[in-house]
Scaffold this motif. Structure first.
Motif: not given
Length: 816
Positions: A284-292
């Motif tokens: 759920a973090d605002e991070d590009p890896a998590a969003e990918a």
């Protein structure tokens, strides 16, 4: 002339590529030829620079590097010199120069990590840990062009311009000034050649990456490949792999083996740390890896400003300083994202469609390879846990005796099966040794084995005799299989006219919803440590074997019944054996005997050769201790083909036999408290004991074979034949003229302190009848009455000894 002066005169540089660490060491001339700039952050001495393999690899043309790898592989295998031409490219993928490389393999550094690990395991340092060292020098244009033409490269006849070269002026030496039309044609030709060269470069890179990922077996191998990728024309500065674990992303790898430099990720401030650092993100973090991972779509960030605007909590300027562009791609397998892959670049990258296609293709291959490796490791962990659960909870031990045990799973599938062993303390003070094998090699066989092992332990702990233990275990397995059939779901008929196209149909050997009954073989031995008496009950299992003190291994024939689970009312007769001091009892499953294409006869012959070879090297030993462990290790290595002197033995007659698990138990009577006999007292060096029951006249043949094996090295074959004939006559006389069983005791003795006097064979046959034999004078046509005549003619000494209950007939033969 010094070596350095000679190399300087040739303009050649030295380089060393260590496969164990992935690091490349260059001198200043080699670095200049590869276009590597010396940075203050590089680890180097006055004349040498150490870089990561991916950094050097990014300076080489991908097509040439793939061919160079094949040459190097052959050189490592044959320990020869490798030579090749390599094109050096700049950061834009344009060819700068062509160099000739001459390398040879050298052993890995003795103190290196790979060598230390292999040495600690007692293994030889593998070839993959070797290093390459050699020369690197630039070659003139004609020499570089010829191989390209011969290999079908992009260089064309009549035009020495290499594909995608950097412009060196508008006029070549000795050529007429180019017209505007000719200049445009030249530029178009160069642009087309550059595009074609980019495609070949990309295809070669993807081919090399696919090969490396296909060969990766563990997650460590996959991460090593992922962290050493060098993209064609846009090599990343840092790489990281994230793997989904619950609701978190864990950093599994981040450019391992590369020298420390500011551009690499690190842990503080939420950055991405190296493998094992424990750095984690939440999905759920605002991070590009998590969003990918959440979206299943790739993210391309073209600048630190864009990174910071979209993901301010990630703080790229603090956590990843020195990077100018990033690509985050999901690792997707079967429509599910299992992680993400990050590639960070030290310079701005446009991420053109071609570049995105390369990154996407690599991410797909990486995801498939990582998923396969993680599945393999999960299966291995499951196998290891099942093996630990199904083995005895404590180290097996028998009071007053030495014991060694081994379990080796087969190399296929989940490495679990139906073989097991157990050591059970009994209420009587004795100890039970159990070894068994459930039919099949799958999860169901392992499950049945676990239940059957518990049942046997429970029946034995209640104090039942060996025959009752196996009878109850057979009924338990039979009723368990019946319950499985009763509780199975009803069969469902497929739709009419619809064929069964399931890929597993007909390949599993049984319907998973309607399992066939399984049976199991078992060998149960109740041991009396005080006397060495062994009460043996056998259910379709291979017979035990006894190794004599001076080396020979004799298979002890025992009475037996059907395998467990076939007939709920089976009987299992008990055979009494005696284990003398210095003898070793061997119990094993058929995997030890038949692995390698052997049958029972050739398999036992192979095992006998192994134990006799050990005795020949070490000499006879009394008791077990370390020697017993040595025998167990030698047997396992011999079966697996790793023991010197036995690895080259030919395959058995059943070469296509499927390999099986191996379970092994070795037992030896300790010699503690047994003092040496006085001088001149006969010492038994070999001994065999066998009971021949009235209802088992076929065991007379077994007794003859055992006596023949006991005399395997007797020098006079006529004495051997005579001893076998007399034994057969004595046993037959007991079965014909009495109502009891015959007990055979045969031993070879030698006087202590006077070994030169030769050996003596003494054979005793006892029975419970008080009627003594008497000499008769049979006629020519009589079918009996010649037993005592044979003893008088063939034996050196013989006699009849009355006992309180029964008698003993004996004879002796002295070695000539």
């Amino acid at each position: 002339m010094r070596t350095d002066d000679a190399l300087a005169a040739l303009g050649a540089g030295l380089w060393t590529w260590d496969n164990a660490t992935g690091l490349v060491t260059l001198d200043s001339r080699a670095a200049r030829l590869l276009g590597v700039a010396v940075e203050p952050s590089d680890a180097h001495t006055d004349t040498h620079i150490t870089l990561s393999g991916s950094a050097v690899r990014s300076r080489l043309h991908a097509v040439d590097y793939v061919g160079f790898q094949g040459i190097v592989t052959l050189a490592l295998a044959e320990d020869t010199t490798a030579e090749a031409l390599l094109r050096v490219v700049d950061a834009d993928g344009q060819v700068e120069r062509t160099v000739r490389v001459v390398v040879r393999p050298v052993p890995a550094t003795p103190g290196g990590p790979a060598a230390r690990d292999a040495t600690a395991r007692g293994e030889a340092v593998p070839e993959s840990t070797a290093a390459l060292t050699g020369l690197l020098y630039e070659v003139p244009e004609p020499e570089a062009a010829a191989p390209r033409q011969a290999a079908g490269g992009a260089t064309r006849s009549g035009d020495r311009q290499r594909p995608g070269p950097r412009a060196r002026g508008g006029r070549g030496p000795g050529r007429a000034p180019a017209t505007p039309a000719a200049a445009r044609a030249t530029r178009d030709r160069r642009a087309g050649a550059g595009e074609w060269d980019w495609r070949r470069n990309r295809e070669a890179f993807l081919l090399d990456t696919g090969r490396a990922l296909a060969e990766a077996y563990t997650t460590a191998d996959v991460l090593r490949v992922a962290s050493s990728l060098a993209m064609p024309g846009f090599s990343p500065e840092a790489l990281a792999v994230f793997v989904v674990s619950g609701d978190q992303l864990t950093v599994y790898g981040a450019s391992p083996g590369a020298p420390a430099r500011p551009g690499h990720p690190y842990v503080p401030g939420g950055g991405y740390g190296p493998r094992g650092s424990g750095s984690q993100l939440h999905l759920a973090d605002e991070d590009p890896a998590a969003e990918a991972v959440r979206t299943g779509r790739a993210l391309y960030l073209h600048s630190p400003e864009e990174y910071a605007d979209r993901f301010p909590a990630a703080r790229p300027a603090e956590t990843q300083p020195g990077n100018a562009a990033w690509a985050f791609l999901p690792l997707t397998v079967a429509g599910r994202a299992i992680g993400a892959w990050m590639a960070a670049f030290a310079r701005p990258v446009a991420f053109t469609p071609d570049e995105r296609a390369v990154l996407t293709t690599v991410a797909r291959m990486l995801g498939q390879s990582l998923s396969r490796a993680m599945l393999n490791e999960s299966e291995r962990e499951l196998s290891a846990r099942l093996q630990r659960v199904m083995r005895p909870a404590h180290s097996p031990a028998v009071p007053g005796m030495d014991l060694a045990a081994r379990y080796v799973p087969t190399g296929g599938g989940l490495q679990i099966g139906g073989d097991w062993y157990d050591v059970i303390p009994l209420p009587s003070g004795r100890t039970a040794l159990v070894i068994g094998d459930v039919q099949g090699h799958d999860v169901r066989a392992a499950g049945i084995m676990g239940q059957l092992r518990v049942a046997v332990r429970a029946y034995a702990s209640e104090g039942h005799h060996p025959d009752a233990v196996l009878s109850r275990a057979s009924r338990f397995l039979y009723e368990m299989s019946a319950a499985e059939r009763l509780n199975a779901p009803p069969p469902t008929a497929p739709a009419e006219g619809t064929p069964d196209l399931s890929p597993l149909a007909g390949t599993l050997g049984e319907d998973l919803d309607h399992p066939e009954p399984r049976f199991a073989t078992c060998l149960y031995v109740e041991v009396d440590p005080e006397t060495g008496a062994l009460d043996v009950a056998r259910a379709g299992h291979p017979d035990p074997a006894v190794q004599l003190p001076d080396g020979p291994l004799l298979v002890r024939a025992t009475a037996g019944g059907l395998p467990l689970g076939i007939d709920p009312d089976s009987d299992y007769p008990v055979t009494r054996l005696v284990l003398e001091p210095g003898e070793r009892l061997l119990m094993c499953t058929d995997g030890l005997i038949e692995t390698g294409g052997h049958d029972l006869e050739t398999g036992w012959a192979r095992i006998s050769a192994v134990v006799e070879e050990l005795v020949d090297r070490a000499g006879p030993q009394i008791g077990g201790g370390p020697a017993l462990e040595q025998v167990a290790d030698a047997l396992v290595r011999a079966v697996q083909g790793g023991l010197a002197g036995t690895a080259g033995t030919p395959a058995g007659p059943l070469a296509d036999r499927r390999e099986d698990d191996i379970a092994l138990l070795l037992l030896a009577r300790s010699a503690r408290g047994v003092g040496p006999p006085e001088a001149g007292v006969p010492v038994a060096i070999r001994r065999t004991v066998l009971t021949v029951a009235q209802a088992q006249p076929d065991r007379i043949a077994v007794a003859r074979h055992q006596l023949h094996d006991l005399l395997h090295d007797w020098p006079d074959p006529d004495q051997v034949d005579g001893a076998v004939l007399m034994l057969s006559e004595m046993l037959t006389n007991v079965l014909v003229h009495t109502d009891g069983d015959a007990v055979l005791v045969a031993e070879i003795t030698v006087p202590r302190g006077n070994e030169a006097a030769g050996r003596t064979l003494r054979v005793n046959v006892s029975d419970s009848s008080d009627e003594l034999p008497h000499r008769r004078s049979p006629g020519e046509l009589a079918s009996s009455g010649r037993g005592l005549m044979l003893l008088g003619m063939l034996a050196d000494h013989w006699g009849v000894d009355p006992r309180g209950e029964g008698k003993c007939i004996w004879f002796e033969i002295h070695e000539h």
